[in-house]
Design a protein around this motif. Sequence first.
Motif, short mmCIF file in Angstrom:
data_model
loop_
_atom_site.label_atom_id
_atom_site.label_comp_id
_atom_site.label_asym_id
_atom_site.label_seq_id
_atom_site.Cartn_x
_atom_site.Cartn_y
_atom_site.Cartn_z
N UNK A 41 65.02 -32.33 -22.45
CA UNK A 41 64.73 -33.68 -22.88
C UNK A 41 64.77 -33.75 -24.10
N UNK A 42 64.59 -32.53 -25.12
CA UNK A 42 64.16 -32.52 -26.10
C UNK A 42 65.14 -30.95 -27.09
N UNK A 43 65.15 -31.45 -28.70
CA UNK A 43 66.59 -30.99 -29.45
C UNK A 43 65.90 -29.30 -29.34
N UNK A 44 63.99 -29.24 -29.72
CA UNK A 44 63.30 -28.18 -29.80
C UNK A 44 62.89 -27.38 -28.78
N UNK A 45 62.55 -26.08 -28.06
CA UNK A 45 61.06 -26.31 -26.52
C UNK A 45 59.82 -26.58 -27.14
N UNK A 46 59.67 -27.34 -25.76
CA UNK A 46 58.43 -28.17 -25.90
C UNK A 46 56.98 -27.27 -25.99
N UNK A 47 56.06 -27.34 -26.92
CA UNK A 47 55.57 -26.33 -26.93
C UNK A 47 54.20 -26.82 -27.28
N UNK A 48 53.74 -27.70 -26.96
CA UNK A 48 52.55 -28.85 -27.45
C UNK A 48 52.25 -28.45 -25.41
N UNK A 49 50.67 -28.40 -24.86
CA UNK A 49 50.13 -28.08 -23.66
C UNK A 49 51.17 -30.06 -23.19
N UNK A 50 51.24 -30.44 -24.03
CA UNK A 50 50.90 -31.83 -23.15
C UNK A 50 53.01 -32.24 -23.27
N UNK A 58 59.06 -33.34 -14.96
CA UNK A 58 60.00 -33.82 -14.98
C UNK A 58 61.15 -32.94 -14.26
N UNK A 59 60.63 -32.38 -14.45
CA UNK A 59 62.08 -30.92 -14.15
C UNK A 59 60.81 -29.98 -12.63
N UNK A 60 60.64 -30.23 -12.07
CA UNK A 60 59.53 -29.40 -11.08
C UNK A 60 60.12 -28.54 -10.29
N UNK A 61 61.15 -28.28 -10.07
CA UNK A 61 62.01 -27.25 -9.90
C UNK A 61 61.76 -26.17 -11.05
N UNK A 62 61.21 -26.05 -12.12
CA UNK A 62 61.35 -25.39 -12.87
C UNK A 62 60.64 -25.63 -14.54
N UNK A 63 59.27 -25.02 -13.90
CA UNK A 63 58.44 -24.77 -15.06
C UNK A 63 59.00 -24.16 -16.27
N UNK A 64 58.38 -24.43 -17.79
CA UNK A 64 58.96 -24.01 -18.46
C UNK A 64 58.38 -23.28 -18.91
N UNK A 65 59.29 -21.99 -19.12
CA UNK A 65 58.61 -20.46 -19.45
C UNK A 65 59.86 -20.42 -20.84
N UNK A 66 58.52 -20.75 -21.63
CA UNK A 66 58.90 -20.80 -23.47
C UNK A 66 60.08 -19.26 -23.31
N UNK A 67 59.60 -18.30 -23.38
CA UNK A 67 60.64 -17.01 -23.62
C UNK A 67 62.10 -17.44 -23.70
N UNK A 68 62.64 -17.78 -22.17
CA UNK A 68 63.46 -17.70 -22.03
C UNK A 68 64.36 -19.28 -22.10
N UNK A 69 63.50 -20.05 -22.29
CA UNK A 69 63.60 -20.89 -22.76
C UNK A 69 64.20 -21.72 -24.85
N UNK A 70 63.67 -20.29 -25.47
CA UNK A 70 64.28 -19.98 -26.63
C UNK A 70 65.26 -18.95 -26.45
N UNK A 71 65.10 -18.69 -25.19
CA UNK A 71 66.25 -17.31 -25.47
C UNK A 71 67.47 -18.33 -25.22
N UNK A 72 67.21 -19.21 -24.44
CA UNK A 72 68.93 -20.49 -24.26
C UNK A 72 68.68 -21.21 -25.51
N UNK A 73 68.26 -21.99 -26.13
CA UNK A 73 68.35 -22.83 -27.55
C UNK A 73 68.53 -21.85 -28.15
#
Length: 332
Positions: A41-50, A58-73
Motif C-alpha cells: 500500500x505504499x510507494x516505498x517498502x515499509x521501513x519502520x517497525x510501525x 494488512x497482508x497476514x499471508x505474506x509478512x514483510x521481507x525487506x530484501x525481497x520487497x526492495x528487489x521487487x520495487x
Amino acid sequence: MSTTNLVRFTLYLAVVVIALGAYTRLSDAGLGCPDWPGCYGKILVPQSQEDIAVANQAYPERAVEPYKAWLEMIHRYVAGSLGVLIAWITVRCWKERTVSRVLPTFIAGLVIFQALLGMWTVTLKLLPVIVMAHLLGGFTLLASLFLLYWKLSHPPVPHGLQRLTGESNHGLKSIAAIALVIVILQVMLGGWTSSNYAALVCTRLPICEGQWWTMLDFSGAFDWLQAGHDNYEFGVLGYESRMTIHVVHRIGAMVTTLCLVLLIAKCWRWSSLKSEAMLVALVLTLQLCLGIANVVFHLPLWVAVAHNLGAASLLVAVLYTNYRIWTTAVRD
C-alpha cells in the motif's frame, strides 16, 4: 540528444530491466510485494517497525521481507523509467518521421501490455503462463528496440541491391527465419521451465538421470492454466511434469544448437555475413556453457541470471542476422 542516441541509451536500460527481472524471479522475490503497483500500500517498502506491523496486519499471508520487497520495487522503478523513455521515443519518432510509425507505436503498446503482465504476475500469484509471458514480453521489447535502433542508425541500401538479395539468397533467408522461430520457441521453453521451478529437476547431463523416458507426462507438463490453486510460488506441478518440462527444454537446446550451427555455416560462405556468423557462434557457445554450468553447479544465482541474459543476447544476435540478410546485398 538525437533519437538514435536516445534509443541506444534506452537499450542499455532495457538490458538492466531484464537482468533485474531475472534476479528478482530467481531470488524468489516475485511476490516480495503482494500488491501492485505499490508495496504493502505504499510507494516505498515499509521501513519502520510501525509500518511493518501495519503491513503485516494488512497482508497476514505474506509478512514483510525487506530484501525481497526492495528487489521487487527496484525492478518496478527501473521498468517505469524505461516506460517513460519509450513514450518519449514514440513521440519523437512520430514527429520526426525518420522511420515508419508502426514500430515505435508497437513498442509503446508493448510497454503498456508489459505493465499489465507485471500486475497480473502479482495479482495471479505467479501463475506460470503469466510469468512466462512477462519474460517473453521483456525479450520482445528488447528485440523491438534493437530493430528500431538498426533502422535509425543503418541507412537503407539501394533498391537494386535489395532486389539482388531477394533473388539470390532465398534459401539463406529461409534458414535464418526458421532459426529465429526455433530460438523464440526455445526461449519460451526456458521461461516455462523457470516459471514452473523445474530448473533443478534434472541434475545429470546430457538429458536427465535414471530412466527419464518412462516418466514423461506431457499433459501435466504443458497444462497452461493450472487451475485450482491460490498461489503458484515454488510451483504446483508434480515431479514427472517438471521433469518433462526440463527434458523438453534440453532437447530443445540441442535442436536449437544444430539449427544455429547450420545458419552459422551458411552465413560463413558470404564475406559480408562473416561477422554475423561469428556473433551467433560466440553467443551460442557462451549460452551452452552457462546452461551446462547451471546443471553442474546446481543453479547458482549469478549463472542463472547470466543464462537469462544469454538467451536475450542469442535472440538479438539471430534477429540481427535476419535483419542483415534481408536488408543487405549479400555477396560471395
